[in-house]
Design an enzyme around this catalytic site. Structure first.
Site, PDB file in Angstrom:
ATOM      1  N   HIS A 117     134.805  15.005  51.384  1.00  0.00           N
ATOM      2  CA  HIS A 117     133.889  15.021  52.240  1.00  0.00           C
ATOM      3  C   HIS A 117     134.093  13.539  53.609  1.00  0.00           C
ATOM      4  O   HIS A 117     133.734  14.042  53.912  1.00  0.00           O
ATOM      5  CB  HIS A 117     133.382  13.540  50.829  1.00  0.00           C
ATOM      6  CG  HIS A 117     132.567  14.556  49.921  1.00  0.00           C
ATOM      7  ND1 HIS A 117     131.690  15.847  49.879  1.00  0.00           N
ATOM      8  CD2 HIS A 117     133.908  14.449  49.208  1.00  0.00           C
ATOM      9  CE1 HIS A 117     132.011  15.992  48.902  1.00  0.00           C
ATOM     10  NE2 HIS A 117     132.932  15.855  48.058  1.00  0.00           N
ATOM     11  N   SER A 144     134.307   6.172  43.756  1.00  0.00           N
ATOM     12  CA  SER A 144     134.397   7.963  43.713  1.00  0.00           C
ATOM     13  C   SER A 144     133.245   8.955  44.334  1.00  0.00           C
ATOM     14  O   SER A 144     133.478  10.327  44.309  1.00  0.00           O
ATOM     15  CB  SER A 144     134.544   8.594  43.028  1.00  0.00           C
ATOM     16  OG  SER A 144     134.508   8.723  41.244  1.00  0.00           O
ATOM     17  N   ASP A 152     140.282  -6.277  40.582  1.00  0.00           N
ATOM     18  CA  ASP A 152     139.110  -5.570  41.131  1.00  0.00           C
ATOM     19  C   ASP A 152     140.281  -5.190  42.873  1.00  0.00           C
ATOM     20  O   ASP A 152     140.262  -6.802  43.352  1.00  0.00           O
ATOM     21  CB  ASP A 152     138.517  -7.146  41.076  1.00  0.00           C
ATOM     22  CG  ASP A 152     136.950  -6.811  42.173  1.00  0.00           C
ATOM     23  OD1 ASP A 152     137.083  -5.492  43.180  1.00  0.00           O
ATOM     24  OD2 ASP A 152     135.916  -7.689  42.392  1.00  0.00           O
ATOM     25  N   LEU A 178     140.832  11.081  37.407  1.00  0.00           N
ATOM     26  CA  LEU A 178     142.464  11.645  37.548  1.00  0.00           C
ATOM     27  C   LEU A 178     143.424   9.850  37.055  1.00  0.00           C
ATOM     28  O   LEU A 178     143.945  10.712  37.196  1.00  0.00           O
ATOM     29  CB  LEU A 178     142.014  10.997  39.149  1.00  0.00           C
ATOM     30  CG  LEU A 178     141.639  12.568  39.794  1.00  0.00           C
ATOM     31  CD1 LEU A 178     141.853  12.646  41.658  1.00  0.00           C
ATOM     32  CD2 LEU A 178     142.079  13.750  39.197  1.00  0.00           C
ATOM     33  N   TYR A 198     130.523   7.651  51.629  1.00  0.00           N
ATOM     34  CA  TYR A 198     131.669   8.007  50.818  1.00  0.00           C
ATOM     35  C   TYR A 198     132.574   8.076  51.520  1.00  0.00           C
ATOM     36  O   TYR A 198     133.630   7.650  51.736  1.00  0.00           O
ATOM     37  CB  TYR A 198     131.548   8.410  49.067  1.00  0.00           C
ATOM     38  CG  TYR A 198     132.671   8.768  48.737  1.00  0.00           C
ATOM     39  CD1 TYR A 198     133.375   7.744  48.202  1.00  0.00           C
ATOM     40  CD2 TYR A 198     132.705  10.271  48.399  1.00  0.00           C
ATOM     41  CE1 TYR A 198     134.792   8.379  47.695  1.00  0.00           C
ATOM     42  CE2 TYR A 198     133.847  10.926  48.069  1.00  0.00           C
ATOM     43  CZ  TYR A 198     134.499  10.346  47.474  1.00  0.00           C
ATOM     44  OH  TYR A 198     136.216  10.727  46.684  1.00  0.00           O
ATOM     45  N   ASP A 214     143.335  -1.463  36.866  1.00  0.00           N
ATOM     46  CA  ASP A 214     141.680  -0.676  37.076  1.00  0.00           C
ATOM     47  C   ASP A 214     140.678  -2.250  36.704  1.00  0.00           C
ATOM     48  O   ASP A 214     140.849  -2.960  35.712  1.00  0.00           O
ATOM     49  CB  ASP A 214     140.937  -0.002  36.323  1.00  0.00           C
ATOM     50  CG  ASP A 214     140.214   1.584  36.425  1.00  0.00           C
ATOM     51  OD1 ASP A 214     140.520   2.148  36.619  1.00  0.00           O
ATOM     52  OD2 ASP A 214     139.159   0.385  36.710  1.00  0.00           O
ATOM     53  N   CYS A 268     139.620  18.063  42.151  1.00  0.00           N
ATOM     54  CA  CYS A 268     140.156  17.666  40.669  1.00  0.00           C
ATOM     55  C   CYS A 268     140.052  17.775  39.334  1.00  0.00           C
ATOM     56  O   CYS A 268     139.354  16.240  38.985  1.00  0.00           O
ATOM     57  CB  CYS A 268     141.039  17.071  41.486  1.00  0.00           C
ATOM     58  SG  CYS A 268     143.561  16.661  40.305  1.00  0.00           S
ATOM     59  N   ARG A 271     131.398  26.069  44.725  1.00  0.00           N
ATOM     60  CA  ARG A 271     132.070  26.032  46.067  1.00  0.00           C
ATOM     61  C   ARG A 271     133.284  25.689  44.601  1.00  0.00           C
ATOM     62  O   ARG A 271     134.577  25.415  46.391  1.00  0.00           O
ATOM     63  CB  ARG A 271     131.501  24.333  45.756  1.00  0.00           C
ATOM     64  CG  ARG A 271     132.056  23.671  47.035  1.00  0.00           C
ATOM     65  CD  ARG A 271     130.699  22.775  47.145  1.00  0.00           C
ATOM     66  NE  ARG A 271     131.299  21.602  48.434  1.00  0.00           N
ATOM     67  CZ  ARG A 271     132.387  20.639  47.422  1.00  0.00           C
ATOM     68  NH1 ARG A 271     132.403  20.408  46.027  1.00  0.00           N
ATOM     69  NH2 ARG A 271     133.461  19.469  48.507  1.00  0.00           N
TER      70      ARG A 271
HETATM   71  P1  NAI Z   1     137.082   7.545  39.355  1.00  0.00           P
HETATM   72  O1  NAI Z   1     135.294   6.663  39.159  1.00  0.00           O
HETATM   73  O2  NAI Z   1     136.933   8.499  37.750  1.00  0.00           O
HETATM   74  O3  NAI Z   1     138.196   6.936  39.138  1.00  0.00           O
HETATM   75  C1  NAI Z   1     137.773   5.292  40.213  1.00  0.00           C
HETATM   76  C2  NAI Z   1     138.298   4.474  39.219  1.00  0.00           C
HETATM   77  O4  NAI Z   1     138.440   3.364  39.908  1.00  0.00           O
HETATM   78  C3  NAI Z   1     137.117   3.796  38.160  1.00  0.00           C
HETATM   79  O5  NAI Z   1     138.060   3.992  36.747  1.00  0.00           O
HETATM   80  C4  NAI Z   1     137.173   2.634  38.354  1.00  0.00           C
HETATM   81  O6  NAI Z   1     136.827   1.433  37.020  1.00  0.00           O
HETATM   82  C5  NAI Z   1     137.721   1.735  39.680  1.00  0.00           C
HETATM   83  N1  NAI Z   1     137.275   1.406  40.359  1.00  0.00           N
HETATM   84  C6  NAI Z   1     136.048   1.766  41.447  1.00  0.00           C
HETATM   85  N2  NAI Z   1     135.775   0.276  41.752  1.00  0.00           N
HETATM   86  C7  NAI Z   1     137.133  -0.589  41.803  1.00  0.00           C
HETATM   87  C8  NAI Z   1     137.858  -2.010  41.894  1.00  0.00           C
HETATM   88  N3  NAI Z   1     136.750  -3.046  42.507  1.00  0.00           N
HETATM   89  N4  NAI Z   1     138.990  -2.347  41.587  1.00  0.00           N
HETATM   90  C9  NAI Z   1     139.491  -1.611  40.666  1.00  0.00           C
HETATM   91  N5  NAI Z   1     139.156  -0.470  40.499  1.00  0.00           N
HETATM   92  C10 NAI Z   1     137.636   0.231  39.850  1.00  0.00           C
HETATM   93  O7  NAI Z   1     137.834   8.745  40.355  1.00  0.00           O
HETATM   94  P2  NAI Z   1     137.958   9.445  40.370  1.00  0.00           P
HETATM   95  O8  NAI Z   1     137.780  11.083  39.830  1.00  0.00           O
HETATM   96  O9  NAI Z   1     139.042   9.546  38.823  1.00  0.00           O
HETATM   97  O10 NAI Z   1     138.938  10.099  41.809  1.00  0.00           O
HETATM   98  C11 NAI Z   1     139.867   9.203  41.439  1.00  0.00           C
HETATM   99  C12 NAI Z   1     139.624   9.395  42.849  1.00  0.00           C
HETATM  100  O11 NAI Z   1     140.061  10.097  43.712  1.00  0.00           O
HETATM  101  C13 NAI Z   1     138.906   8.428  43.828  1.00  0.00           C
HETATM  102  O12 NAI Z   1     139.375   7.236  45.006  1.00  0.00           O
HETATM  103  C14 NAI Z   1     137.802   9.053  44.733  1.00  0.00           C
HETATM  104  O13 NAI Z   1     137.604   9.456  45.747  1.00  0.00           O
HETATM  105  C15 NAI Z   1     139.321  10.029  44.707  1.00  0.00           C
HETATM  106  N6  NAI Z   1     138.778  11.772  44.406  1.00  0.00           N
HETATM  107  C16 NAI Z   1     138.174  12.419  43.519  1.00  0.00           C
HETATM  108  C17 NAI Z   1     138.223  13.893  43.250  1.00  0.00           C
HETATM  109  C18 NAI Z   1     137.666  14.343  42.489  1.00  0.00           C
HETATM  110  O14 NAI Z   1     137.678  15.908  42.344  1.00  0.00           O
HETATM  111  N7  NAI Z   1     138.237  13.653  40.713  1.00  0.00           N
HETATM  112  C19 NAI Z   1     138.367  14.271  44.679  1.00  0.00           C
HETATM  113  C20 NAI Z   1     138.453  14.200  45.979  1.00  0.00           C
HETATM  114  C21 NAI Z   1     139.080  12.263  45.743  1.00  0.00           C
HETATM  115  C1  15L Z   2     135.085  13.632  45.439  1.00  0.00           C
HETATM  116  O1  15L Z   2     135.264  12.844  46.348  1.00  0.00           O
HETATM  117  C2  15L Z   2     134.775  13.083  44.098  1.00  0.00           C
HETATM  118  O2  15L Z   2     135.403  11.936  44.066  1.00  0.00           O
HETATM  119  C3  15L Z   2     134.306  14.416  42.673  1.00  0.00           C
HETATM  120  O3  15L Z   2     133.646  13.818  42.077  1.00  0.00           O
HETATM  121  C4  15L Z   2     133.961  15.152  43.602  1.00  0.00           C
HETATM  122  O4  15L Z   2     132.622  14.890  43.687  1.00  0.00           O
HETATM  123  C5  15L Z   2     134.816  15.969  44.297  1.00  0.00           C
HETATM  124  O5  15L Z   2     134.976  14.871  45.528  1.00  0.00           O
HETATM  125  C6  15L Z   2     134.179  17.314  45.183  1.00  0.00           C
HETATM  126  O6  15L Z   2     133.886  17.377  45.968  1.00  0.00           O
HETATM  127  O7  15L Z   2     134.046  18.375  43.942  1.00  0.00           O
END
Ligand code: NAI
Ligand code: 15L
Length: 265
Positions: free
Chosen positions: A111, A73, A49, A13, A134, A32, A164, A172
């Site tokens: 979630h 995530s 971090d 994202l 999570y 990051d 997203c 789903r």
């Molecule tokens: P992603 O896993 O691709 O990105 C998360 C980023 O956070 C990674 O680049 C990772 O290196 C960084 N990260 C992890 N631990 C860290 C730390 N200790 N310090 C600094 N950086 C750290 O996840 P995505 O899909 O981009 O999601 C972004 C956010 O949106 C997350 O918080 C996720 O839980 C939330 N989210 C995403 C959804 C989706 O459909 N992509 C759905 C629901 C929630």
């Molecule tokens: C989330 O919270 C996760 O970050 C993402 O990887 C997807 O699994 C999403 O929910 C989902 O429910 O599709």
């Protein structure tokens, strides 16, 4: 916006929002734990971090808004979730308090409510029913945000993002899909509205099969434009239906609700 911090900028994202928000802020401060080599105009990068408070305070210094996407995530062991999601979210809020940042976009997740049945329609007042450690960590983040609002007036959008990605890829997601464009528009609306408070928003596009009702956050002025309906035929053709007996079908969180529970070794 002048200077906005984007945590999790190297993630899925984060990358999409960098593109979609280009030119929106004077400076987008990317951060990051994973390095980002190539920067676009108006971007800077600071590795950090989220589990380290003093680094997070230095990161937040000089920012006037935070889009907090960083952290674990997906489901994992408790230890894997503690650093990025529990400590990390606390550190973001504590840094905001110390440095006077007034508004945070918090990437929560569907979630948090994933153990609700697919028969239910949820709104911002529905109880949390996390489907995973999570999901519990995102509930913790939402409570942290509420605490910092009630005690210190820091406003937050608690965005329970569905799924997203560029397009829905399973059945789903016909209910949970959030387009990248609608997500970027939501971020802009969250920073444009006069008073935000501490508001739960379900992050889903205008999907006909949605389980979520955003009427309690209508005042934010976000009207998602995209719809999973556009991709319905493609999804139904390419994604075989789950067996009727599969318990993942019962719950909004899908396989997060039924997948194994990871234990720390
Ligand atoms: P992603 O896993 O691709 O990105 C998360 C980023 O956070 C990674 O680049 C990772 O290196 C960084 N990260 C992890 N631990 C860290 C730390 N200790 N310090 C600094 N950086 C750290 O996840 P995505 O899909 O981009 O999601 C972004 C956010 O949106 C997350 O918080 C996720 O839980 C939330 N989210 C995403 C959804 C989706 O459909 N992509 C759905 C629901 C929630
Ligand atoms: C989330 O919270 C996760 O970050 C993402 O990887 C997807 O699994 C999403 O929910 C989902 O429910 O599709």
């Amino acid at each position: 916006m002048k200077r906005v911090l984007l945590t999790g900028a190297a993630g899925t994202l984060g990358k999409a929002m960098r593109k979609a928000l280009a030119g929106w802020a004077d400076e987008l401060v990317l951060s990051d734990i994973v390095p980002i080599e190539t920067l676009n105009k108006g971007e800077s990068f600071t590795a950090c971090d989220l589990g380290d408070l003093s680094s997070v305070i230095e990161l937040v210094r000089g920012c006037d808004g935070i889009i907090h996407l960083g952290g674990q995530s997906i489901e994992g062991t408790f230890d894997s979730i503690v650093n990025g999601n529990l400590k990390g979210t606390y550190h973001i809020y504590e840094a905001a308090r110390q440095l006077g940042v007034k508004r945070i976009f918090f990437a929560s997740s569907n979630h948090v409510v994933g153990f609700h049945s697919r028969e239910e329609r949820l709104d911002a007042n529905s109880p949390m029913r996390p489907d995973s450690l999570y999901g519990v960590s995102k509930g913790f983040g939402e409570l942290m945000a509420q605490y910092y609002f009630d005690k210190f007036g820091i406003e937050s959008a608690l965005v329970r993002i569905g799924s997203c990605l560029p397009k829905p890829i399973d059945r789903r997601m016909l209910s949970t899909w959030l387009s990248e464009g609608d997500m970027a528009d939501l971020i802009k609306k969250v920073y444009a509205v006069n008073r935000l408070g501490c508001t739960v928003i379900y992050g889903a596009s205008n999907n006909p099969w949605s389980w979520w009702d955003n009427r309690l956050s209508n005042f934010v002025g976000w009207q998602p434009k995209d719809s999973s309906e556009t991709f319905e035929d493609e999804v139904l053709k390419n994604d075989a239906p789950l067996d009727d007996e599969n318990p993942a079908l019962l719950f909004q969180g899908g396989f997060f609700a039924t997948a194994g529970h990871f234990e720390d070794e």
